[in-house]
Design an enzyme around this catalytic site. Structure first.
Site, PDB file in Angstrom:
ATOM      1  N   CYS A  60       0.873  -1.166   0.000  1.00 13.45           N
ATOM      2  CA  CYS A  60       0.000   0.000   0.000  1.00 13.45           C
ATOM      3  C   CYS A  60       0.915   1.223   0.000  1.00 13.45           C
ATOM      4  O   CYS A  60       2.068   1.115  -0.379  1.00 13.45           O
ATOM      5  CB  CYS A  60      -0.955  -0.023   1.199  1.00 13.45           C
ATOM      6  N   GLN A  61       0.436   2.370   0.443  1.00 16.47           N
ATOM      7  CA  GLN A  61       1.271   3.565   0.427  1.00 16.47           C
ATOM      8  C   GLN A  61       2.380   3.481   1.489  1.00 16.47           C
ATOM      9  O   GLN A  61       3.520   3.754   1.204  1.00 16.47           O
ATOM     10  CB  GLN A  61       0.402   4.813   0.656  1.00 16.47           C
TER      11      GLN A  61
END
Length: 98
Positions: A60-61
């Protein structure tokens, strides 16, 4: 669930299911080459798209959402789950943008 450094992640993600759990707008802004987008918000409905007999590489980020995604799949009986330490923000490899 294993948290992998970028080197460890890079060594195995081509032989695995590479899944970006960020939202579609984030994914379109840039993602790791070859990644499929299954946002965490849709994972509960779409987890059957992920095979249980192959390793899973989530990112994810940062690492929060991939960790949640890994826990969710673990409860559903998935085993070989890996997350990218530091997330997409720290990725230095090839990136594809839409």
């Amino acid at each position: 669930m294993k948290h992998l450094t970028e080197e460890e992640f890079r060594a195995g993600y081509r032989k695995a299911q590479l899944i970006d759990v960020r939202e579609p707008k984030e994914y379109e802004g840039g993602h790791i080459l070859g990644a499929r987008n299954i946002p965490l918000s849709q994972l509960r409905q779409r987890h059957k798209e992920i095979r249980q007999d192959q390793p899973i590489y989530f990112y994810c980020q940062n690492t929060v959402r991939s960790g949640r995604a890994a826990q969710m799949l673990k409860r559903k009986g998935y085993n070989d789950i890996n997350c990218l330490k530091g997330g997409f923000k720290g990725w230095t490899g090839k990136v594809k943008k839409k």
